[in-house]
Every structure is written in C-alpha cells, then in structure tokens.
Design a protein around this motif. Sequence first.
Motif, PDB file in Angstrom:
ATOM      1  N   CYS A 191      31.532  74.767  74.561  1.00 28.11           N
ATOM      2  CA  CYS A 191      31.279  75.858  73.625  1.00 28.11           C
ATOM      3  C   CYS A 191      31.708  75.525  72.208  1.00 28.11           C
ATOM      4  CB  CYS A 191      31.926  77.147  74.101  1.00 28.11           C
ATOM      5  SG  CYS A 191      33.659  77.003  74.453  1.00 28.11           S
ATOM      6  N   ASP A 192      31.229  76.343  71.293  1.00 37.46           N
ATOM      7  CA  ASP A 192      31.537  76.190  69.879  1.00 37.46           C
ATOM      8  C   ASP A 192      32.175  77.479  69.387  1.00 37.46           C
ATOM      9  OD1 ASP A 192      30.172  73.643  68.908  1.00 37.46           O
ATOM     10  OD2 ASP A 192      28.519  74.625  69.963  1.00 37.46           O
ATOM     11  N   PRO A 193      32.943  77.396  68.293  1.00 40.34           N
ATOM     12  CA  PRO A 193      33.391  78.647  67.681  1.00 40.34           C
ATOM     13  C   PRO A 193      32.184  79.412  67.134  1.00 40.34           C
ATOM     14  CG  PRO A 193      34.545  76.743  66.732  1.00 40.34           C
ATOM     15  CD  PRO A 193      33.446  76.209  67.589  1.00 40.34           C
ATOM     16  N   TYR A 194      32.232  80.723  67.251  1.00 38.89           N
ATOM     17  CA  TYR A 194      31.133  81.575  66.786  1.00 38.89           C
ATOM     18  C   TYR A 194      30.814  81.325  65.320  1.00 38.89           C
ATOM     19  CZ  TYR A 194      28.465  85.860  65.899  1.00 38.89           C
ATOM     20  OH  TYR A 194      27.497  86.754  65.528  1.00 38.89           O
ATOM     21  N   ASN A 195      31.862  81.137  64.530  1.00 37.79           N
ATOM     22  CA  ASN A 195      31.658  80.905  63.099  1.00 37.79           C
ATOM     23  C   ASN A 195      30.844  79.662  62.800  1.00 37.79           C
ATOM     24  OD1 ASN A 195      32.814  83.080  61.998  1.00 37.79           O
ATOM     25  ND2 ASN A 195      34.855  82.165  61.783  1.00 37.79           N
ATOM     26  N   LYS A 196      30.885  78.716  63.727  1.00 42.26           N
ATOM     27  CA  LYS A 196      30.147  77.484  63.515  1.00 42.26           C
ATOM     28  C   LYS A 196      28.720  77.620  64.039  1.00 42.26           C
ATOM     29  CE  LYS A 196      30.398  72.547  64.529  1.00 42.26           C
ATOM     30  NZ  LYS A 196      30.989  71.605  65.500  1.00 42.26           N
ATOM     31  N   ILE A 197      28.591  78.033  65.291  1.00 44.03           N
ATOM     32  CA  ILE A 197      27.262  78.181  65.889  1.00 44.03           C
ATOM     33  C   ILE A 197      27.219  79.455  66.736  1.00 44.03           C
ATOM     34  CG2 ILE A 197      25.532  77.134  67.410  1.00 44.03           C
ATOM     35  CD1 ILE A 197      26.844  74.407  66.665  1.00 44.03           C
ATOM     36  N   LYS A 198      26.434  80.414  66.262  1.00 46.01           N
ATOM     37  CA  LYS A 198      26.357  81.694  66.961  1.00 46.01           C
ATOM     38  C   LYS A 198      25.864  81.534  68.392  1.00 46.01           C
ATOM     39  CE  LYS A 198      25.537  85.085  63.325  1.00 46.01           C
ATOM     40  NZ  LYS A 198      24.687  86.181  62.856  1.00 46.01           N
ATOM     41  N   GLY A 199      24.816  80.729  68.549  1.00 43.82           N
ATOM     42  CA  GLY A 199      24.137  80.635  69.844  1.00 43.82           C
ATOM     43  C   GLY A 199      25.003  80.117  70.968  1.00 43.82           C
ATOM     44  N   THR A 200      25.969  79.257  70.650  1.00 40.34           N
ATOM     45  CA  THR A 200      26.835  78.729  71.702  1.00 40.34           C
ATOM     46  C   THR A 200      28.239  79.316  71.622  1.00 40.34           C
ATOM     47  OG1 THR A 200      27.021  76.823  70.229  1.00 40.34           O
ATOM     48  CG2 THR A 200      25.683  76.546  72.198  1.00 40.34           C
ATOM     49  N   GLY A 201      28.457  80.198  70.635  1.00 44.08           N
ATOM     50  CA  GLY A 201      29.788  80.788  70.469  1.00 44.08           C
ATOM     51  C   GLY A 201      29.842  82.268  70.795  1.00 44.08           C
ATOM     52  N   SER A 202      28.758  82.812  71.332  1.00 44.95           N
ATOM     53  CA  SER A 202      28.751  84.249  71.630  1.00 44.95           C
ATOM     54  C   SER A 202      28.484  84.475  73.111  1.00 44.95           C
ATOM     55  CB  SER A 202      27.671  84.942  70.805  1.00 44.95           C
ATOM     56  OG  SER A 202      26.415  84.335  71.021  1.00 44.95           O
ATOM     57  N   PHE A 203      29.000  85.570  73.641  1.00 46.00           N
ATOM     58  CA  PHE A 203      28.736  85.898  75.045  1.00 46.00           C
ATOM     59  C   PHE A 203      28.816  87.395  75.267  1.00 46.00           C
ATOM     60  CE2 PHE A 203      33.296  84.936  74.678  1.00 46.00           C
ATOM     61  CZ  PHE A 203      33.907  86.016  75.325  1.00 46.00           C
ATOM     62  N   ILE A 204      28.253  87.829  76.388  1.00 50.06           N
ATOM     63  CA  ILE A 204      28.446  89.217  76.799  1.00 50.06           C
ATOM     64  C   ILE A 204      29.260  89.234  78.083  1.00 50.06           C
ATOM     65  CG2 ILE A 204      26.345  90.110  75.683  1.00 50.06           C
ATOM     66  CD1 ILE A 204      25.023  90.143  78.501  1.00 50.06           C
ATOM     67  N   VAL A 205      29.945  90.347  78.305  1.00 46.64           N
ATOM     68  CA  VAL A 205      30.770  90.508  79.493  1.00 46.64           C
ATOM     69  C   VAL A 205      30.125  91.586  80.353  1.00 46.64           C
ATOM     70  CG1 VAL A 205      33.076  91.062  80.357  1.00 46.64           C
ATOM     71  CG2 VAL A 205      32.817  89.961  78.117  1.00 46.64           C
ATOM     72  N   ILE A 206      29.953  91.278  81.650  1.00 50.30           N
ATOM     73  CA  ILE A 206      29.269  92.205  82.554  1.00 50.30           C
ATOM     74  C   ILE A 206      30.226  92.626  83.665  1.00 50.30           C
ATOM     75  CG2 ILE A 206      27.319  92.453  84.166  1.00 50.30           C
ATOM     76  CD1 ILE A 206      25.922  90.214  82.469  1.00 50.30           C
ATOM     77  N   ASP A 207      30.305  93.922  83.898  1.00 54.99           N
ATOM     78  CA  ASP A 207      31.122  94.436  84.993  1.00 54.99           C
ATOM     79  C   ASP A 207      30.431  94.071  86.311  1.00 54.99           C
ATOM     80  OD1 ASP A 207      33.150  97.183  85.535  1.00 54.99           O
ATOM     81  OD2 ASP A 207      31.846  96.428  87.134  1.00 54.99           O
ATOM     82  N   LYS A 208      31.198  93.466  87.235  1.00 53.32           N
ATOM     83  CA  LYS A 208      30.556  92.944  88.443  1.00 53.32           C
ATOM     84  C   LYS A 208      30.155  94.044  89.407  1.00 53.32           C
ATOM     85  CE  LYS A 208      31.483  88.872  89.803  1.00 53.32           C
ATOM     86  NZ  LYS A 208      31.995  87.567  90.211  1.00 53.32           N
ATOM     87  N   ILE A 209      30.728  95.224  89.250  1.00 49.04           N
ATOM     88  CA  ILE A 209      30.377  96.321  90.162  1.00 49.04           C
ATOM     89  C   ILE A 209      29.231  97.169  89.589  1.00 49.04           C
ATOM     90  CG2 ILE A 209      31.272  98.308  91.433  1.00 49.04           C
ATOM     91  CD1 ILE A 209      33.431  96.511  92.068  1.00 49.04           C
ATOM     92  N   THR A 210      29.359  97.578  88.337  1.00 45.39           N
ATOM     93  CA  THR A 210      28.334  98.469  87.769  1.00 45.39           C
ATOM     94  C   THR A 210      27.167  97.706  87.146  1.00 45.39           C
ATOM     95  OG1 THR A 210      29.372  98.501  85.582  1.00 45.39           O
ATOM     96  CG2 THR A 210      30.093 100.183  87.152  1.00 45.39           C
ATOM     97  N   ASN A 211      27.354  96.409  86.917  1.00 40.45           N
ATOM     98  CA  ASN A 211      26.362  95.595  86.208  1.00 40.45           C
ATOM     99  C   ASN A 211      26.181  95.979  84.744  1.00 40.45           C
ATOM    100  OD1 ASN A 211      25.792  93.975  88.361  1.00 40.45           O
ATOM    101  ND2 ASN A 211      24.046  95.193  89.059  1.00 40.45           N
TER     102      ASN A 211
END
Lengths: 484, 303
Positions: A416-436
Amino acid sequence: MSKNLAATNIEQYLKEHENKELLRLITCGSVDDGKSTLIGRLLYDSKTILEDQLIAVKRESKKYGTSNEEIDFALLVDGLQSEREQGITIDVAYRFFSTDRRKYIIADTPGHEQYTRNMVTGASTANLAVILIDARKGVLTQTKRHTYIASLLGIKHIVVAINKMDIVGYSKDVYENIKKDYLQIYEKLTKSLKKSKDSIHTIDFIPISALKGDNVVQKSTNMQWYEGKALLEYLDTIEISKDINQKDFRFPVQYVNRPNLDFRGFAGTIASGSVKVKDEITVLPSGKKSRIKEIILPSIGSSSELVSIQEAFAPMAITLTLEDEIDISRGDIIAHSKDCLTTSDSIVAMIVWMDEKPLELGVEYEIKRATTSLNAIFEEIIFKKDINSWEEIKTDSLELNEIGKCRLSLTKEIACDPYNKIKGTGSFIVIDKITNHTVAAGLIIDATNSDKKKRVYTEAEIELNRYIRKHFPEWRCISIEEKT
Amino acid sequence: MIDKKRLSHLKQLEAESIYILREVAAQFENPVMMYSIGKDSSVMLHLAMKAFFPGKPPFPLLHVDTLWKFKEMIEFRDKRVKELGVELIVHTNPEGIKMNINPFVHGSKLHTDIMKTQALKQALNRGKFDAVIGGARRDEEKSRAKERIFSFRDKFHRWDPKNQRPELWNIYNTKINKGESVRVFPLSNWTELDIWQYIYLENIPIVPLYFAKERSIVEIEGAKIMVDDERMPIHLRKKAKIEKVRFRTLGCYPLTGAISSNAQTLPEIIQEMLLSRNSEREGRIIDKDQEGSMEKKKIEGYF
Ligand SMILES: Nc1nc2c(ncn2[C@@H]2O[C@H](COP(=O)(O)OP(=O)(O)O)[C@@H](O)[C@H]2O)c(=O)[nH]1
Ligand SMILES: [Mg+2]
C-alpha cells in the motif's frame, strides 16, 4: 454556450466537444448557505435545465417553494419527494452540466453535523471544493469543518464562495474581512495537520450572489472592486491535469481474463503513473518479477485482432499481458520494479466512521482496498479529531461521523501507499461482517510491519485457538495460525 | 492545449464504466445485464464488449419482452446478439400472455405493471441473479441523482433511499446475503449528450427508429403513436397520417410518442437535441402520471 456553433456547423461542434476535461466538484456549506441555489443557477445558466423540467419546477415552486422568486433554483436540485416536503436535502446527489471546455459532476451534500459522512463521500471523488460562506454570517465553525474534510480527503483546489453578497450591499469590506478570517483558520489547519501549505494546491475567493447570479456565470456589475473571475470561468480554467500522480505506476489487478488457453490478461484500471511495453514490473505482495508484453486497450474490433498500444497512463482501463507465466490474481498490485511499494500487515490510517453502530476494537471487519479484500482488526484508536476545534482527543471509541487515527492489523500483507501520495492504493472502506454495511472510510497514513508476526505460538495455544474457532464461532475468534 | 497524458471526458467515463463492469464480473456469482435495446443499452453492451475483450462478457443479457415493443427493436436485438455472439435471455410474463394484455384495451398502467414490472420481478427471481446491471443515468430523473452506482436491493427487490450504503472513491461494497441483490448502473455519470457523442465517436449501431423517417402516425391524447402492427384498433388506425418523425426513447409502441424531426444522421440528432428545449422523457407516457412516480416504483421493486 456554443449553441450557435451547434446550429451552424454541428460536425465542427462535435469535434470541439470530443475532448473536454472532466472536473468533479463538491459544494460545501451549512444549511441555507445557498448550495442548492448555486447549483440550480449553474444548471440553469448553462442551459442544462430544459423547458419541460422547468415547467415542472415552476409548478412545484408554487407547491413547496421557499423562495418568492419566480423559480426556486433549489428545487431544480432537491430531488426526493420526502425531502422536498421537509424542505432540505438529505443525502449525496450528483448533478451534471457542461461548458464548451469541461464536463462537470457536482456532488451536492448537506451541511448538517450528522452528515459528515455525506461530505466525506462527496469529497472522495472531487478535484475541487466550493466552500460556501453566508456573507452575513462569515466564517463559522462549519467552515472549519468543511475545510478540514476537504483537506483530509486530499482535494487539491478550494474556492471559497462568499454568498448572499446582495444582502450585504455588495460590500468589499465584508468580503475582505471574511477572506482574512478564512486565511487565518486555514493557516491554523495546516499547522495542526503538520502539512505543508501546498497540500491543498490552490485557495481562491469569489464574492457571489447565487440567487441574483452575480459572479456565478457572468461577472457582476455590482462588484466592480472584484478583479478575479466569475465562478464558472474560474472552474473552466483552473489547471487540474497535474492532480493525478503520473509518476509512480500502480495497477491493481481487477479481473483475470482467460477467454481461451492462449490468452491470459490482467484487466484493471491504472491507479497512478504510466507504463510502457517492456517495462520491468513486480507483482505484489508476492514479489514476483516480469516484463510487460502487451498493453491492450479495450477494443471490440470485429476481427480477432488485438488493439495494443505502447504506453498507458492513469486512469485508463486496460488489459496487460506479461512475458512470463507467473501466478497473479485479483487484488495483486503491479508496479515498476524500480520504484516498488512496501507490503505490510499493519497500517495506521485516518478513519471516518459512518455507521450508527460505533467502532469496536478487537473485532474483525472486512476491508476493501482497491481490488483487494481482506480482514482487519482495529487495535488502537490513537486519537479522535475534533473536526470543529481540530484538537486531538484521547478515546477508545469512534462513533457515527467521528474521525480518528487508528492502527489496524491485517490478516495478510498488502502492498500500500500513503493516501497523500496515491489515492487509489491508499484508500479503503470498512465493511461490517454481519450487516454488510459500509461502516467506515480509511485513508492510509503509514504502513509498518507489526511485531505480531514475530510472536511464536506454542502447540497448545494453536490447539486452543482451533478448538474455540471450531466450537464457538459466535465468539468470532481469529485464527493465530500462519496464513499462506 | 491538451496534455498528452490526459483522458477526454468521454474516455474517462468509458474507463469508469469498464471498471464497474469488471468489478461486477469479479465479485458476483450470477450477474445479468438488462438489455432494453435502446441507445443506453447499446452503449452499455459496447462497453461490456470492450471490458472483456478479447473474451466475451461473462454474463448474459436479459430482455423483458412485453410483446408490444416496436418490430424494429426485436429485429435489431436478434441481429446484434448474433453478431456479437453474446447470450440473451428473453422473458415474457406468462400470466400476461394468458390474460392477453393489451395496452389499447387495458391501459398503460395495467400493461406496464403486468408486462414490465411483474415480468421483471419474475425474470429476476427465476434467474436468481445477484447483480443486475442497468443502463439508467443520474441525469434522467431526480430520484436517480441520489442513487448509488452499486445500489442495494433487499429480498423483495426494494430500494430504500434513506438507507443506502455510502459509496466512496471507486471502491464498491459488493457484499450481500443470499436472496439479496444489487442493481449496478455503469452509466450513472453519463448524460444524454455524452451517450450520443460516444455513439457517434465509436460508431455504435442503434435501432433505426432513432432516425427521422416517414412513418404512419396517429395522434393519441397528444402523443404521436406509430402504427406498428394490426393490433392497433381499427378506428385509430384509420386516422393515421404519414409524418416525418423519430423517437428519442424506445419502449412499447402504443406508449411511446414520436417527435416531428428531420434528423437523419447522428450529428443531426445531436444538433436537434442541443437546440431542443425538452428532455428525452417527454415522450414517455408512464412518467407523466405523477412527479416522483419513478421513485415510488423503485421503492416498490420496479427497476
Ligand atoms: N438574498 C439571497 N438569498 C439567497 C442567496 N442564495 C441562496 N439564498 C436563499 O437562501 C435560502 C437557502 O438556499 P438553499 O440553496 O436552499 O441553501 P442550501 O441549504 O445550502 O441548499 C433560500 O431561501 C435561497 O433563496 C443569495 O445569494 N442571496
Ligand atoms: Mg440544499
């Protein structure tokens, strides 16, 4: 607009309009600062609103209208029925218009405190933020919040639109004072973020009246003292081609294309940088190396001929083939061997919590970063950011619309990269495994290998762990066994 | 000056749509692409061909045939599918066939409900599709402007506008439980003008009904309805006049109004669109019933 050209020489018009740029912007402001009015005005003056839509809006203006004007521009923008009844916007909406130079996508987001989540969502794809300030009210707490979020999300350009100038008699003093106040808070922000000033590349100020149209599309004759551009001309001319990182090549593999035994292509969208045929690449996290054989630009050529090119750059959607047969799957990242990124199983990230249910430490969540899906545990909340005062607060929970710096451990290593350097490899979403549900957005600050891996478990510990996972799945115990 | 390393807006929209289509193929077990034969579907199919080239799209097309589509649409559909070598599923509501539903007799509302809304639900339930790709655009209608690109539907295909998943960057949450599904809209950020310009630029085949021609037209409640077959009641057919018209949108012939036009080429269509002061929905009879009617239909499980 060039309606005239369209009328007299349509072929020429089409030629000129093939090559427009795309600019995405977000409008931020508190409720009633005039966001919807401004957007409605832009749509109306750029002739995006058509006759039958206008008739519908005029009819509706009578029913729901909050304005005495003939057309309530806000109604052109505010969509949902329930929302119109409440008279406020409730979510993120996308609007479109174009000029001769650019196509625009506007994310319209409301300014309520509980809707930080919406602004973050709208800001995630924006090149530019228009921050609205009501000239009567000046810089408010909300303005600080909007500026903070814009800067957190890495928006490169901020325009501060000082609205409702008509009510303050188009006063230069009012404008100058607000500008001064704003620059002061901006200074404080860059200090608090320990960022260099150029983290946001441009800040500009425009005095406008969204309602009357001053300095929106036409330059205002009521404010001769203002020497800058009207908003639309400003938007049309601001330089955005340098916004995307064109240096470091990152290609998250999205889809392995195997239509027959002779072809094995890796389809995806270039997140940053550019790539040429014959370039030496490394696949991460495996570290395997090869060279680019072909770059295939999607084509539907009627024959079986491939349309290949010599060089491709972000954000093109392409298919790559490699010279060697190495094992690559969705979620891997292809980068140049000469400037490779690091892999890690522990990251520090800014987290924007977006769910009613607060963040839970020690619980496994799913993370989606580019095309990589994996599990992660929040180990620690380093601090929570008060988005109004920009103070860092010690805490052990993160609730809806709160933003905090967290340390996460991952179930496998990712590159991964720091977000400040490259958005596409430095960003993510978090998903609740029960509610999706999508419960959070993450922006990577730093990746460091945890020492978790160094700990060696005894046979008994591994047995116990296995036993618990097998017989008590509802405890959601995570595996301590070495992943392959 | 255009920088060498810069994508035009159309190429950028194309790249984004291709990304979305590949994401569906990679993340769902049983996706399907709605194919309505209109210009947006033509663009979507073209993008799907590009996304998986040199392979074929790894999902079938689905056409809900109400049995009242223009003849030329069906001819075009069958020709395209053959040329491209893609799989097509055609579904018609068998109860509607039994009831012999006829928009001239039963009216537009009942026809649309049975032959379109119910038929679509049947087709989706039967196919157990977990992702349904549709060609809707956000500029088409107000409630669409707020819809996500990956739009979650519960077991009953219902959309809950108040409870949508936040959608950030280009990271799409594709997690669902059994029985649930998502609607995916790869053309969300395209406008009508973008669609036409792209069709022109890429030379994408479209149904000839989009081009002006002399056609046999009857005025019904202010709409120019084309006589497409003998099923139009004789008393209406008798009033038919030859007019030079074209269609801005395509659907069931008794419910789709034509516009007077001389536009016979793509540039002429685009020119007419740029100079016209009416939106493309104007010809669609079902939308006129009520402001916000699309929103209601979507909450009820309509597309
Ligand atoms: N006098 C004046 N009123 C404005 C201006 N811009 C917006 N308004 C009014 O302020 C109110 C709120 O505007 P709206 O666009 O709905 O604000 P939003 O909540 O930010 O979307 C409406 O009554 C508008 O007519 C302006 O430039 N001058
Ligand atoms: Mg508003």
